[in-house]
Design an enzyme around this catalytic site. Structure first.
Site, PDB file in Angstrom:
ATOM      1  CG  HIS A  82      70.111  40.868 -48.425  1.00  0.00           C
ATOM      2  ND1 HIS A  82      68.851  40.756 -47.883  1.00  0.00           N
ATOM      3  CD2 HIS A  82      69.946  40.850 -49.767  1.00  0.00           C
ATOM      4  CE1 HIS A  82      67.958  40.680 -48.858  1.00  0.00           C
ATOM      5  NE2 HIS A  82      68.599  40.743 -50.011  1.00  0.00           N
TER       6      HIS A  82
ATOM      7  CD  GLU B 122      64.021  42.291 -47.809  1.00  0.00           C
ATOM      8  OE1 GLU B 122      64.986  43.003 -47.510  1.00  0.00           O
ATOM      9  OE2 GLU B 122      62.888  42.755 -48.081  1.00  0.00           O
TER      10      GLU B 122
ATOM     11  CE  LYS C 219      61.703  46.797 -48.417  1.00  0.00           C
ATOM     12  NZ  LYS C 219      62.562  45.613 -48.220  1.00  0.00           N
TER      13      LYS C 219
ATOM     14  CG  ASP D 109      44.601  45.668 -44.403  1.00  0.00           C
ATOM     15  OD1 ASP D 109      45.541  45.605 -45.217  1.00  0.00           O
ATOM     16  OD2 ASP D 109      43.519  46.230 -44.672  1.00  0.00           O
TER      17      ASP D 109
END
Length: 405
Positions: free
Chosen positions: A352, A54, A238, A254
């Site tokens: 972004h 991202e 998030k 993990d």
């Protein structure tokens, strides 16, 4: 860090190593591995490797870390590496009596748990405590859930915990007269929390004509929505996990276990909420703090099997699970700050999409210098789309061919 030790960062995972890590291997896939800069964590300069696809995540974390430097950077800490293994016992005539019998035999169960050869036990870890949880009603009826508390030291711990609960399950069956069904680790690692906090001088948040003190106040307002609204809290968290997961992937940890534990912890009070909090302190500085489960390891599993993961740990100067957890908590908080900072000023999309334009250009077939040129043209035109990128690539290559002829 010697230059030779950086080679695994460039070489990546080989097919031969991948074939020994998982089954049915047909190839390897890659992610960009970036380095977040400017981090000061517990007074130490840290370069942070982040594996993520991202755009803007690495840049955002670096920007937030730079703003934090004037206030001394990030302060982080973590709990001991305690994980929970669960044994589900069914078919009990008297669940409360069974729980009592388990607690009566706690010492025996713990001795058995630590009896098998284990490097973790040799290093001072292993089973430390036992709990018996009575569940009176469930779709499967009454049950007893035994929690084995296990110190996994510098490992993530899944293999050690799973092996141990399988070892003690027959004894628990004999003690209770029940039937052991599930015997597995819990990913809600609420005995293994990591915390980070930071203070930001308002002037570091100046954005054009918007004063830093105004930006700080708006960040607190943005956090306030997450505090009361699960729809916003999910996106708030998030952003935190953008940072945490990227470091986890880079170091062979993990990230799925981290995600599961983080979101379960966010809902621990019966309502989903934010993992971080923001406020204006008495001195006018912006104060942020984060607390979340951080079950990560620096030994065993993919962390040791993958050369890139080992190189990333060396790059950070991290040797213990606690040190890694502290770095990841700080990165999560930094990433949260970066997202809120962008949202309350120029908007999340401006920076972004500028970075995303490069990805669109690459997907359209741009190469070399074409990538920046196509991305720049799309941003100028306000059309960051595949069709636009493909058209621009054709035009550039057509002009180049005409010039050559």
């Amino acid at each position: 860090m010697p230059a030779g030790e950086l080679e695994p960062l460039r070489a990546g995972l080989t097919l031969a190593v991948a074939d020994r890590m998982v089954e049915n291997v047909v190839g390897v896939t890659g992610l960009p591995l970036g380095i977040a800069t400017n981090f000061v964590i517990n007074g130490r300069e840290v370069l942070v490797p982040m594996a993520i696809e991202e755009a803007s995540v690495v840049a955002g974390a670096s920007k937030a870390a730079r703003a934090a430097r004037s206030g001394g950077g990030f302060v982080a800490e973590c709990d001991p590496s305690l994980m929970i293994g669960q044994v589900q016992l069914l078919g009990l005539r008297d669940v409360e009596a069974a729980a009592y019998r388990v607690l009566e035999r706690k010492a025996e169960v713990l001795n058995l748990a630590n009896s098998r050869p284990s490097q973790i036990v040799e290093l001072g870890g292993g089973a430390t405590d036992l709990e018996a949880r009575v569940v009176r009603e469930s779709p499967a009826g009454p049950m007893l859930v035994v929690h084995l508390i296990y110190d996994v030291r510098d490992a993530m711990g899944a293999n050690a915990v799973n092996s141990t609960v399988e070892l003690v399950a027959p004894l628990l069956e004999a003690v209770t007269g029940g039937r052991a069904n599930l015997r597995v680790i819990s990913n809600l690692a609420d005995r293994r929390l990591a915390r980070a906090r930071v203070k930001i001088v308002p002037g570091e948040l100046d954005c054009g004509e918007v004063a830093g003190s105004t930006v700080a106040a708006r960040i607190v307002e943005a956090y306030s929505l997450a505090a009361v609204d699960p729809y916003r809290a999910a996106t708030h968290n998030k952003g935190i996990m953008n940072g945490v997961d990227a470091v986890a992937v880079a170091t062979g940890n993990d990230w799925r276990a981290l995600e599961a534990g983080a979101h379960a912890y966010a809902a621990r009070q019966g309502r989903y909420g934010p993992l971080s909090q923001w406020a204006i302190g008495a001195d006018g500085q912006l104060e942020g703090c984060l607390e979340m489960p951080m079950p990560v390891g620096t030994v065993g599993g993919a962390t040791r099997a993958c050369p890139t993961a080992r190189a990333c740990l060396r790059l950070m100067g991290v040797e213990t699970a606690s040190a890694l957890a502290e770095v990841m908590a700080a990165v999560g908080l930094a990433q949260n700050l970066a997202a809120l900072w962008a949202l309350v000023t120029e908007g999340i999309q401006r920076g972004h999409m500028a970075l995303h334009a490069r990805q669109v250009a690459l997907a359209a077939g741009a190469a070399g210098a074409e990538v920046e040129a196509v991305a720049g043209r799309m941003i100028e035109q306000g059309e960051i789309r595949s069709a636009t990128a493909e058209r621009l690539v054709r035009e550039m290559r057509g002009n180049t061919q005409e010039t050559q002829t």
